[in-house]
Every structure is written in C-alpha cells, then in structure tokens.
Design a protein around this motif. Structure first.
Motif, short mmCIF file in Angstrom:
data_model
loop_
_atom_site.label_atom_id
_atom_site.label_comp_id
_atom_site.label_asym_id
_atom_site.label_seq_id
_atom_site.Cartn_x
_atom_site.Cartn_y
_atom_site.Cartn_z
N THR A 227 17.01 -4.73 -11.79
CA THR A 227 15.74 -4.94 -11.10
C THR A 227 14.76 -3.79 -11.32
O THR A 227 13.56 -3.96 -11.18
CB THR A 227 15.98 -5.13 -9.59
OG1 THR A 227 16.97 -4.19 -9.19
CG2 THR A 227 16.45 -6.52 -9.28
N GLN A 228 15.30 -2.61 -11.68
CA GLN A 228 14.41 -1.44 -11.83
C GLN A 228 13.99 -1.19 -13.28
O GLN A 228 13.10 -0.39 -13.53
CB GLN A 228 15.09 -0.17 -11.31
CG GLN A 228 15.58 -0.23 -9.87
CD GLN A 228 17.01 -0.76 -9.78
OE1 GLN A 228 17.56 -1.24 -10.77
NE2 GLN A 228 17.59 -0.72 -8.60
N ALA A 229 14.65 -1.84 -14.23
CA ALA A 229 14.41 -1.51 -15.64
C ALA A 229 12.95 -1.71 -16.02
O ALA A 229 12.30 -0.81 -16.56
CB ALA A 229 15.30 -2.38 -16.53
N TRP A 230 12.41 -2.88 -15.71
CA TRP A 230 11.03 -3.21 -16.09
C TRP A 230 10.06 -2.20 -15.48
O TRP A 230 9.21 -1.65 -16.14
CB TRP A 230 10.71 -4.63 -15.63
CG TRP A 230 9.37 -5.10 -16.10
CD1 TRP A 230 9.10 -5.72 -17.28
CD2 TRP A 230 8.13 -5.00 -15.40
NE1 TRP A 230 7.77 -6.01 -17.37
CE2 TRP A 230 7.14 -5.58 -16.23
CE3 TRP A 230 7.75 -4.48 -14.17
CZ2 TRP A 230 5.80 -5.66 -15.86
CZ3 TRP A 230 6.41 -4.55 -13.80
CH2 TRP A 230 5.46 -5.13 -14.64
N GLU A 231 10.27 -1.98 -14.19
CA GLU A 231 9.40 -1.07 -13.44
C GLU A 231 9.40 0.33 -14.05
O GLU A 231 8.35 0.95 -14.24
CB GLU A 231 9.91 -1.03 -11.99
CG GLU A 231 8.95 -0.51 -10.97
CD GLU A 231 7.71 -1.37 -10.85
OE1 GLU A 231 7.88 -2.59 -10.71
OE2 GLU A 231 6.60 -0.80 -10.92
N LEU B 109 16.75 -4.73 -22.96
CA LEU B 109 16.72 -3.75 -21.87
C LEU B 109 15.39 -3.70 -21.12
O LEU B 109 15.33 -3.24 -19.99
CB LEU B 109 17.02 -2.35 -22.43
CG LEU B 109 18.43 -2.16 -23.00
CD1 LEU B 109 18.66 -0.72 -23.38
CD2 LEU B 109 19.48 -2.59 -21.98
N VAL B 110 14.32 -4.18 -21.77
CA VAL B 110 13.00 -4.10 -21.13
C VAL B 110 12.94 -5.04 -19.92
O VAL B 110 12.21 -4.84 -18.97
CB VAL B 110 11.90 -4.44 -22.17
CG1 VAL B 110 10.52 -4.29 -21.57
CG2 VAL B 110 12.05 -3.57 -23.41
N TRP B 111 13.73 -6.05 -19.95
CA TRP B 111 13.83 -7.10 -18.91
C TRP B 111 12.46 -7.68 -18.53
O TRP B 111 12.12 -7.85 -17.37
CB TRP B 111 14.61 -6.63 -17.70
CG TRP B 111 15.23 -7.81 -17.00
CD1 TRP B 111 15.11 -8.15 -15.69
CD2 TRP B 111 16.01 -8.84 -17.60
NE1 TRP B 111 15.77 -9.33 -15.44
CE2 TRP B 111 16.33 -9.78 -16.61
CE3 TRP B 111 16.47 -9.09 -18.91
CZ2 TRP B 111 17.08 -10.93 -16.86
CZ3 TRP B 111 17.21 -10.23 -19.17
CH2 TRP B 111 17.50 -11.12 -18.14
N ASP B 112 11.71 -8.01 -19.60
CA ASP B 112 10.46 -8.73 -19.40
C ASP B 112 10.65 -10.16 -19.91
O ASP B 112 11.79 -10.59 -20.13
CB ASP B 112 9.30 -8.01 -20.11
CG ASP B 112 9.53 -7.88 -21.61
OD1 ASP B 112 10.62 -8.30 -22.09
OD2 ASP B 112 8.65 -7.37 -22.32
N ARG B 113 9.55 -10.89 -20.13
CA ARG B 113 9.69 -12.29 -20.55
C ARG B 113 10.36 -12.39 -21.92
O ARG B 113 11.13 -13.31 -22.17
CB ARG B 113 8.30 -12.94 -20.62
CG ARG B 113 7.67 -13.11 -19.27
CD ARG B 113 8.51 -13.96 -18.35
NE ARG B 113 7.93 -15.26 -18.10
CZ ARG B 113 8.54 -16.23 -17.41
NH1 ARG B 113 9.75 -16.01 -16.91
NH2 ARG B 113 7.97 -17.39 -17.23
N LEU B 114 10.06 -11.43 -22.80
CA LEU B 114 10.70 -11.46 -24.11
C LEU B 114 12.20 -11.19 -23.97
O LEU B 114 13.03 -11.86 -24.59
CB LEU B 114 10.05 -10.41 -25.03
CG LEU B 114 10.66 -10.30 -26.43
CD1 LEU B 114 10.52 -11.61 -27.20
CD2 LEU B 114 9.99 -9.18 -27.23
#
Ligand code: HEM
Ligand code: SF4
Ligand code: SF4
Length: 703
Positions: free
Chosen positions: A60-64, A136-141
C-alpha cells in the motif's frame, strides 16, 4: 544464414561509417555496444540503490513512496528514478543491438560460442529485471503487469493453484507476491552481473568501459531526458477496476500484447524455442577454422608474449617439457584457437632477417608459415615498378585490399594484420623491397580478431613487444582501418600515402616524424559539425528511448468493456464415499490405526458452467491437483464483456454424476466500464459468490 548475415551487414556498415565520421573511431557507439551495456548497467545499479533507499516495499505504501520521491525530491530522487528507468530501457536497445551486430559480423562461431551462449540468458535476466521493476511501482501499469504475468505463468501449469488469484480483486490482493517481486528485482541483477562477468571470461583484455567521452555523453543524454520527461507513476493500482489505457514501456513489455492473441503457452513456446534456436546459431553452421597455431619448442624461449597477446585466451604457459634452459613454454589450446595469427606477430623469433637455418618461429600457423610469408613478400615486391612501390598487408576482413594490386602495389593478405611481426616492416623497407608499407585492417577499435589493430599500432609505436626497430622511418609505414564497406576510403588512403612518399623522396622530412604510423586524412568533419552531429545522435537516441518508454498508449480494454473473472479453488467429492466406522469397529482396530472416517484418496473433477444473458460463456471440467488426484481443482478464467446490465448464471458439479448440478447461482449485475467483477465459489457459504472475495480453497460437501 550467410545471406542473412550479409543483409544485416549491409544495414549496419553504412550506419557505422556515418557514426564514425561523427564520433571518430574511439567513440563510435555502434562498435562499443558491449562496453555501453556495462556502463548502462552501472547507471541502473547506482540509481536503483538510491531509489531503493526511499522505496517502501509495502504494497500500500510503494506507490506513495515513489510518488513522493519524484515530486518532493525531483532534483535528485526524481532524476535518479528517471535514470533508473531510462538507462534500463537503453540497456535493452544496446543489448539487442549488440547481439544482432555480433551475429551480423559473424563473431559468434568457433571459440566465440561461449560469449554467445552466455549472452542468451542475459537477455532473459534483463527482461525479468525490467518486468519485476515495473511491478514494484504498483500503479496501473504494475497492475496490468502483475495480472498478465501471473496469468501467463499459470499457463505453464506448474503451480498447484493459479497464482493469478493473488491479484483477482482488491479484497484478495496478497502482498506476499509483491514482496517476492522485490526480492527478484534485486537478486536477478546480481545474477546478471555474474553472467556479464562470465560472458567475457574467454576474451583476453576484454573492454568493459566505454571511452570516457562516450560514457559522459550517454550519461548527459539520459540526465537531459530525465529532466525533460521525468519518469512518473501512473494512477495507483486498483484491482477492482481494469486499466483501460496504459502508458506502456515497449522495450520491456513488447510481447505482452501478444498474450491475448496467441495465448500464454504459444508465447512460451515461441520465446523458449527462439532462445534455443538463437543459442544454436553459434554452431549453424559450425565454423571451419584453419588449423590452430602450433608451438615449435625448438624456437620457443618461453617469453610469454604470445600468451599476452592472444585475444581468445588460447595460449597457456606451462613448465618446460623439453629440457631446454628456459622456465616455460607456450601451449596452444586447439579448441580455443581462432587461427588469427596474432601470436605469430607477437613472437620475437618470427623475424625474416634470420639467415642461419630454416626460418621457423616459436609459434606458427601451419597454413601460413613465417618462411612462406617472407618468400611471398620477396616475390610480390620483386615485380613492383615505379618510384613509390608499396607493399600492402591486408587482412581477411578489411575493405577489400586485394583490389588495390597494380604494378606499383603488391598486396599480401593475412588472417589478421596483427599476425605481421614488426621485423617484416623493417625487412621490406631496409632491404629495399618497397618504398612504403600500408597496413590495411578492419575498422579501428572493431578488429574482427578483437585486438589486431590496437596491437599493430602499439608495436609500431614501441609501446608493445615486439617493437619495431627505431631505425625504421615511421612515415614510410601507413595504417588504414576501414570496415568492409569502405573500399573508397582505403583507395584514398593509398593514393595519399603514395603522394606522401613521393613528396618525401623529393624533400625528406627535416625532423623525425615520431613513432606513430602515418595516416591519411580522410575527409574529417569540421569539429563544430562533428559536435553538432554528436549532439543530434544523442538527442535522437534519448528521444527514441523517452518516447517508447510510455508511448504509444496500450489499450487493454475498450472504453465500453468490463472484465468478468471466474475463479475459485474447490476440492471435488472423494471418488470413494467415505466410510464411517462404528465404535465397535474402532474398538477392534489397533490404537495407532484408529480413524473415525476413511475417505480414500482420489477426488472427482469439478465441472463448471457460466452463462451470460442466457448464452454459454464458459464450460470446463477441472481435474483435481496432486500426484494422487486428491487435491482441489482450480479454476481461473477471464472474459471481456460489454459494459451494462447482464445476467450471470453459474453451475457446478463435483461428485462425478453425469447430469444435474450440485450448486447453482444467478445474479443480475450492472457492469460499469472497466469494472473487474469476480465470480467466486465457496461451498461452505452455500456456493457461488458474485463480486465478492471469499478467499482460500473450499472443501466439497453435498448441500
Ligand atoms: C548485459 C548484456 C551484455 C553485456 C554487458 C555484454 C558485454 C560484452 C562485452 C564487454 C564483450 C567483450 C567485447 C570485447 O572486448 O571484445 C562482449 C562480447 C560478446 N558478446 Fe556480449 N554483452 C551482453 C549481452 C550479450 C548478448 C545478449 C549476446 C548474444 C546472445 C552477446 C554476444 C556477445 C558475443 C558473441 C561477444 C563476442 C564478440 C567478439 O568475440 O568479438 N552479448 N559482450
Ligand atoms: S592464432 Fe590467434 S587465437 Fe590462435 S593462439 Fe594465436 S593468437 Fe590465439
Ligand atoms: S612468443 Fe614465441 S617464443 Fe615467446 S612464448 Fe610464445 S611461442 Fe614462445
């Protein structure tokens, strides 16, 4: 295969010539792809370590954490992040071009099978690093990569339950896979570094650093790209909706769009089969080499110069075996020898001045003895006429020196000009066999035998043993390095050299011309034009990398479509009905074997049907997992459906009966565009569960 290599060479060579005109031979990026690969790898490593210091590995914190780094520390953290991404992308370009070029130049056969073979896994490692990095970016991609990759891995069929279930929807999302990816993203580059090191072990004096100016130019181009177009995350991942349009990295994710077209298994077959075929290219067809170099112990004094100069590590120095007073002797490992002859050029005994006894060097190419070379030189030079007679020593891969032969030019071809022992230059000039010697080899810093041009120049300049004697006037020795597409340049070099010799005869140079061999001036670009050309080249590569790192946008799902997933793990009924023992029966059984119920091992497969708006969408029978068919059956199926209102009917049978279904369920669902709707099953909860995650495997029991 040869025709393909020729065709590729026809594409590469003009580009190489153009880049050489702009960058000069030492900075020519196309001949430096291997060293650029190392350089980019270090940029990726250093920037990666920096980004990792700020990265929060929690799902949950990766993107942030990355977003904060990019926005709040754009001047360093943001640049580092962008460098990490763009250098990785550039690495793909460089590595693939490097592999293609080695193939085109036919530098993959013979002893070169080793770097080729170790290069193939490097491509796989590189892609694993890139794909896990995007994860690892944990975004839409990242969401797209996670879902598609796990679905793709599931097609191999080695996992006991579909790993794609880890990313079914937000309720079911499991961080364990994410953490695993973080480990892989760090471990695989280490493995890659190990393979990069192994990759060059069979090459002596392998270069791993590009020329400093080329390295700085590359770094500057990547930093500029990072400032102009910082690498940012896309919207945060949301597993309850499918990403419709994704900014796509086409360098690493090239094959992903194929997954929907050809299917996961076919794609594995293409990639694994392609890699096996690629590996086999090193032997297709096997290289027919000239006989390997041979040591003549009677003439070998163990000086180890051949050992120091062999580009392919084919010579070892061992203790003396023939009782002569020297400590060592050279030994050739025949399998590793490429018959380039560079060792002959390095051997101090390979001198044509020797008059006592037969001329034999300590190391010789059986097909091309030093004695025969001396005879050839003398015979060819004897026919020369005119005031500026020139002997050209060419190599098998030069621009075509044979075409230079005429009444005042004799051409002698060697496997590599590095085979020419310096005393031969002295011999030709001091014995008056010719007025000048032109050495014609492959493109500078791109010798087919790796080091022939460099060693030849160093020997002439007295920087490397065996030296050319001081008495030999260096301005009567010219070098001309050209790739095979530059016969015109070679001709021009010869013309200028002849004019130089004639001028020299008329007015000998007042001061000593120095130690370096003479070179023609071949239309060098005006320096400002060269720098402009270099700037344009760097800008073009940076634009290419920057553009394809996110464009064109990939349409995962049409704007009016939604995803429907049917997935669950459920164990069918036991094949043999369970036997329940009475207390009397149990009393008769020994204590250690006493069990109230015995269910046998095997289970029935699970048959499932799904209808959408009354029409069949899915029909499947899923075998139980496990060696003894006693595990649960797993179901994972994904459908693209038009957005809007739909009725879903689901049925399941798990007891081996031929007709009828033990479980059934229906739901009318309003699919928003891009929705991700999951149909699950949990026997304990009474059967099908629509749109809600339930979790873990469920056990079959008749309702
Ligand atoms: C990270 C990836 C790679 C790096 C950093 C790299 C780097 C290098 C370097 C530094 C050399 C030695 C150059 C020299 O001094 O002669 C080399 C040689 C070579 N590489 Fe790679 N390489 C990579 C991937 C590959 C791949 C994927 C292939 C093909 C499958 C490949 C095929 C070769 C071959 C055939 C040679 C020998 C060339 C020759 O003998 O002249 N490399 N590489
Ligand atoms: S011929 Fe070339 S590869 Fe063979 S031993 Fe001599 S230098 Fe090494
Ligand atoms: S260079 Fe010649 S003399 Fe020296 S070790 Fe090699 S073969 Fe022997």
């Amino acid at each position: 295969m040869n025709a393909l290599k020729r065709a590729l060479r026809a594409l590469f060579l003009p580009v190489e010539s153009a880049l050489e005109a702009v960058f000069g031979p030492r900075l020519n990026p196309i001949t430096q792809l291997g060293t650029l690969g190392w350089f980019l790898f270090w940029i990726v490593t250093v920037s990666g370590i920096y980004v990792y210091m700020f990265f929060d590995t929690g799902l949950t914190q990766a993107w942030e954490s990355l977003e904060t780094l990019s926005r709040e520390q754009w001047w360093l953290g943001g640049i580092m992040r962008s460098l990490h991404r763009y250098a990785s992308d550039a690495l793909v370009v460089v590595v693939l071009l490097h592999a293609l070029r080695e193939f085109a130049m036919d530098r993959i056969r013979g002893n070169r099978w080793f770097p080729w073979l170790t290069g193939v896994p490097l491509i796989w490692f590189l892609y694993v690093c890139g794909i896990t990095g995007y994860w690892l970016v944990w975004d839409r991609l990242a969401q797209y990569v996670a879902v598609e990759t796990t679905q793709w891995l599931d097609t191999i069929g080695i996992f006991s339950e579909p790993i794609a279930r880890n990313f079914l929807d937000s309720e079911r999302l499991s961080g364990r896979f994410f953490t695993l990816m973080a480990y892989i993203h760090i471990a695989v580059p280490l493995l890659m570094l190990l393979f990069m090191w192994i990759h060059i072990q069979r090459h002596a004096h392998a270069r791993v650093n590009p020329h400093r100016a080329l390295g700085l130019g590359t770094l500057a181009a990547l930093v500029a790209l990072s400032l102009v177009r910082p690498a940012l995350s896309q919207a945060p991942a949301d597993l309850d909706t499918a990403p419709l349009r994704i900014g796509f990295d086409w360098f690493y994710l090239t094959v992903y769009p194929l997954l929907d077209r050809v299917g996961g298994r076919t794609l594995w077959a293409i990639l694994v089969g392609g890699s096996v075929f690629m590996t086999a290219l090193a032997w297709l067809p096997p290289l027919r080499k000239a006989p390997p170099a041979r040591v003549d112990l009677a003439n070998c004094n163990g000086c180890a110069r051949c050992f120091a100069d062999c580009p392919f590590g084919a010579i070892t120095m061992i203790g003396r075996t023939d009782g002569l007073k020297y400590e060592q002797e050279a030994q050739v490992v025949a399998d590793m020898c490429m018959s380039c002859g560079i060792c002959v050029g390095a051997c101090p005994t390979a001198t044509p001045f020797r008059s006592a006894g037969e001329l034999t060097a300590g190391i010789e190419l059986p097909d091309r003895s030093v004695a025969a070379l001396r005879e050839e030189v003398v015979a060819a030079a004897a026919n020369l006429t005119g005031d500026s007679r020139i002997v050209v020593f060419g190599c098998a891969h030069d621009a075509g020196s044979a075409a230079l032969a005429d009444t005042s030019t004799a051409v002698i071809s060697l496997p590599c000009v590095g085979m020419l022992p310096p005393p031969f230059l002295d011999f030709v000039l001091s014995r008056g066999h010719a007025d000048g010697v032109l050495i014609s080899g492959c493109a500078e810093h791109d010798c087919f035998e790796r080091l022939g041009d460099e060693f030849t120049e160093q020997r002439i300049a007295n920087e490397r043993d065996p030296n050319l004697r001081d008495r030999v006037s260096r301005d009567r020795i010219a070098v001309s390095w050209n790739n095979p597409a530059r016969l015109g340049s070679l001709r021009e070099a010869l013309r200028q050299f002849r004019a130089h010799l004639e001028r020299r005869e008329n007015a000998p140079p007042a001061k000593s011309p120095g130690r370096a061999a003479w070179r023609a001036k071949l239309g060098e670009w005006w320096p400002p034009a060269r720098y402009t050309g270099q700037f344009v080249a760097y800008a073009a590569v940076a634009t290419f990398v920057g553009y394809f790192a996110t464009q064109p946008v990939f349409t995962y799902l049409g704007p009016d479509q939604a995803l429907l997933k049917l997935s669950f793990i459920h164990a069918g009924q036991p094949l043999i009905a369970c036997r329940h023992y009475t207390s009397e029966e149990l009393a008769k059984t020994s204590v250690n074997r006493r069990r109230a119920t015995d269910c046998g091992r095997g289970r029935w497969p699970v048959t499932v049907e799904l209808d959408l708006d009354g029409r069949p969408l899915y029909r499947g029978t899923h075998e139980p997992a496990g060696l003894w068919d006693d595990g649960p059956s797993s179901v994972y199926a994904r459908f693209e459906v038009p957005a809007g209102r739909h009725r879903i009917d689901a049925r399941l049978r798990d007891d081996g009966s031929k007709r009828g279904f033990a479980y059934s369920g229906s739901e009318v669902v309003e699919f928003a565009p891009g929705a991700n709707f999951v149909v699950d099953f949990n026997a304990a909860d009474g059967g099908f569960v629509f749109g809600h995650a339930v979790g873990g495997p469920t056990q079959g029991s008749a309702p």
